[in-house]
Design an enzyme around this catalytic site. Structure first.
Site, PDB file in Angstrom:
ATOM      1  N   PRO A 100       0.825  -1.207   0.000  1.00  0.00           N
ATOM      2  CA  PRO A 100       0.000   0.000   0.000  1.00  0.00           C
ATOM      3  C   PRO A 100       0.858   1.255   0.000  1.00  0.00           C
ATOM      4  CG  PRO A 100      -0.004  -1.040   2.176  1.00  0.00           C
ATOM      5  CD  PRO A 100       0.782  -1.941   1.272  1.00  0.00           C
ATOM      6  N   GLY A 104       4.056   3.263   5.463  1.00  0.00           N
ATOM      7  CA  GLY A 104       5.281   2.886   6.178  1.00  0.00           C
ATOM      8  C   GLY A 104       5.957   1.665   5.585  1.00  0.00           C
ATOM      9  N   LEU A 105       5.507   1.214   4.406  1.00  0.00           N
ATOM     10  CA  LEU A 105       6.105   0.012   3.807  1.00  0.00           C
ATOM     11  C   LEU A 105       7.000   0.364   2.609  1.00  0.00           C
ATOM     12  CD1 LEU A 105       3.136  -2.521   4.048  1.00  0.00           C
ATOM     13  CD2 LEU A 105       5.020  -2.182   5.642  1.00  0.00           C
ATOM     14  N   SER A 107       6.692   2.735   0.049  1.00  0.00           N
ATOM     15  CA  SER A 107       6.148   2.948  -1.305  1.00  0.00           C
ATOM     16  C   SER A 107       6.914   4.033  -2.060  1.00  0.00           C
ATOM     17  CB  SER A 107       4.657   3.284  -1.249  1.00  0.00           C
ATOM     18  OG  SER A 107       4.426   4.397  -0.414  1.00  0.00           O
ATOM     19  N   SER A 108       7.277   5.118  -1.383  1.00  0.00           N
ATOM     20  CA  SER A 108       7.938   6.205  -2.125  1.00  0.00           C
ATOM     21  C   SER A 108       9.322   5.768  -2.589  1.00  0.00           C
ATOM     22  CB  SER A 108       8.005   7.487  -1.286  1.00  0.00           C
ATOM     23  OG  SER A 108       8.844   7.319  -0.174  1.00  0.00           O
ATOM     24  N   ALA A 109      10.047   5.048  -1.730  1.00  0.00           N
ATOM     25  CA  ALA A 109      11.384   4.582  -2.142  1.00  0.00           C
ATOM     26  C   ALA A 109      11.262   3.541  -3.262  1.00  0.00           C
ATOM     27  CB  ALA A 109      12.137   3.995  -0.954  1.00  0.00           C
ATOM     28  N   ASP A 150      15.413   3.518   3.411  1.00  0.00           N
ATOM     29  CA  ASP A 150      14.316   3.030   2.562  1.00  0.00           C
ATOM     30  C   ASP A 150      14.806   2.761   1.136  1.00  0.00           C
ATOM     31  OD1 ASP A 150      12.909   3.565   4.843  1.00  0.00           O
ATOM     32  OD2 ASP A 150      11.432   4.889   3.926  1.00  0.00           O
TER      33      ASP A 150
HETATM   34  C1  MEV Z   1      10.946   5.858   7.365  1.00  0.00           C
HETATM   35  O1  MEV Z   1      10.687   4.652   6.658  1.00  0.00           O
HETATM   36  C2  MEV Z   1      12.100   5.667   8.299  1.00  0.00           C
HETATM   37  C3  MEV Z   1      12.471   6.886   9.140  1.00  0.00           C
HETATM   38  O2  MEV Z   1      13.534   6.471   9.994  1.00  0.00           O
HETATM   39  C4  MEV Z   1      12.891   8.060   8.276  1.00  0.00           C
HETATM   40  C5  MEV Z   1      14.237   7.845   7.579  1.00  0.00           C
HETATM   41  O3  MEV Z   1      14.998   6.955   7.966  1.00  0.00           O
HETATM   42  O4  MEV Z   1      14.496   8.629   6.677  1.00  0.00           O
HETATM   43  C6  MEV Z   1      11.313   7.335  10.027  1.00  0.00           C
END
Ligand code: MEV
Length: 320
Positions: A100, A104-105, A107-109, A150
């Protein structure tokens, strides 16, 4: 000059196992790649004129990538393409996403890594460092000051240990990890959460620096547990990490409730993953059967989340 694109490229999604947020300040972190998180396919448009198009139906994205676009995804993609020697015109890119968006999984990277692999010259597209560097041009649009973990895991897959400025190492697990990913359905923005942690650290440095240090120490111990196959220690560290992330201000009552439910129903430990504020948690389970029961228990406890494929809990096996 107008770039030619490759016809297909892919990138991993990710689960940060331990060390999110503290990784921004130079502490180590551990992440696992979710294979085939995003596949991008490109085809030339008739006549080859006009703007680029990007469509990823699972993420509700249907965009034209034009220089005047204010959409952050368009701006991020244009930065990646510029790094790859853009501009690009006259191509349509379609994405098949298994993870999704904004949860937090990674997606943007995944998007910026797959796009870099479509657009970089052949030799560069096979060089992970160049792909990561191109991806970071997009990640900076999304997240301001990303640590880079990421992009590294999206490009490499497997399980990695990463520390900003020190680089990446592949981590060999002694035994596979049986995880359940639990989406909370709560939208959030990584950049906002990272800025919130920074603001809390600036207000109370003597309080927050030790929490960041503790998260870093926890990663070192967690890596040893992964390499030794010490699931009990790993589970305990996962639970501690969730509490410490709460102290940084990035958990929320619904995330705590989901973690408590998973553990109450047989998971060994559970924590938020990624920037927090919403997004996803993961629960560590003993074996695939235990993971299946946790998924059923989450559906019973949170039927509104189970009702949609976008927020239904799912199993992930991280291979040894
Ligand atoms: C985000 O997936 C991970 C964070 O540590 C941000 C980052 O490392 O850039 C929250």
């Amino acid at each position: 000059m107008t770039l030619e694109l490759r016809s297909e490229a892919e990138a991993c999604g990710k689960i940060i196992l331990l060390g999110e947020h503290s990784v921004v300040y130079g502490h180590p972190a551990l992440a696992a790649g979710l294979s085939r998180g995003l596949i991008l396919r490109a085809r030339p448009l008739d006549g080859r004129g006009g703007a680029m198009e990007l469509s990823i139906p699972a993420w509700d994205l249907d965009l034209r990538l034009t220089a005047d676009s204010e959409h952050p995804v368009a701006r991020a993609c244009l930065e990646v393409l510029a790094y790859c020697d853009g501009p690009v015109t006259g191509w349509r890119i379609e994405g098949e996403a298994k993870i999704p968006a904004r949860a937090g999984l990674g997606s943007s990277a995944a998007l910026s890594v797959a796009l870099a692999r479509l657009a970089l010259p052949e030799a560069d597209a096979r060089t992970v460092e160049t792909v990561v560097a191109a991806s970071m041009a997009g990640e900076r649009v999304f997240h301001g000051d990303p640590s880079g973990i990421d992009s590294e895991v999206a490009a490499r897959g497997g399980v990695i240990a990463f520390a900003r400025g020190e680089g990446v190492e592949a981590v060999r697990l002694r035994s596979p990890l049986h995880l359940v990913v639990v989406p909370s359905g709560i939208p959030r923005q990584t950049g906002v959460l990272v800025a919130g942690v920074r603001a809390r650290r600036d207000r109370f440095p003597q309080v927050i620096e030790p929490v960041l240090e503790a998260l870093g120490a926890l990663v070192v111990r967690g890596r040893a547990a992964l390499e030794a196959g010490d699931t009990a220690a790993l589970a305990e560290l996962i639970a501690v990490a969730h509490e410490l992330l709460g102290a940084l201000g990035v958990s929320r009552p619904p995330l705590d409730a989901l973690a408590a439910h998973a553990v109450g129903e047989g998971a060994l430990g559970a924590k938020l993953t990624g920037a927090g504020g919403g997004g996803c948690l993961f629960a560590l389970c003993d074996n695939p059967g235990a993971a299946a029961s946790v998924i059923s228990a989450m559906a019973e406890g949170f039927p509104e989340l189970a009702a949609s494929p976008r927020t239904r809990a799912f199993a992930v096996e991280v291979e040894a």
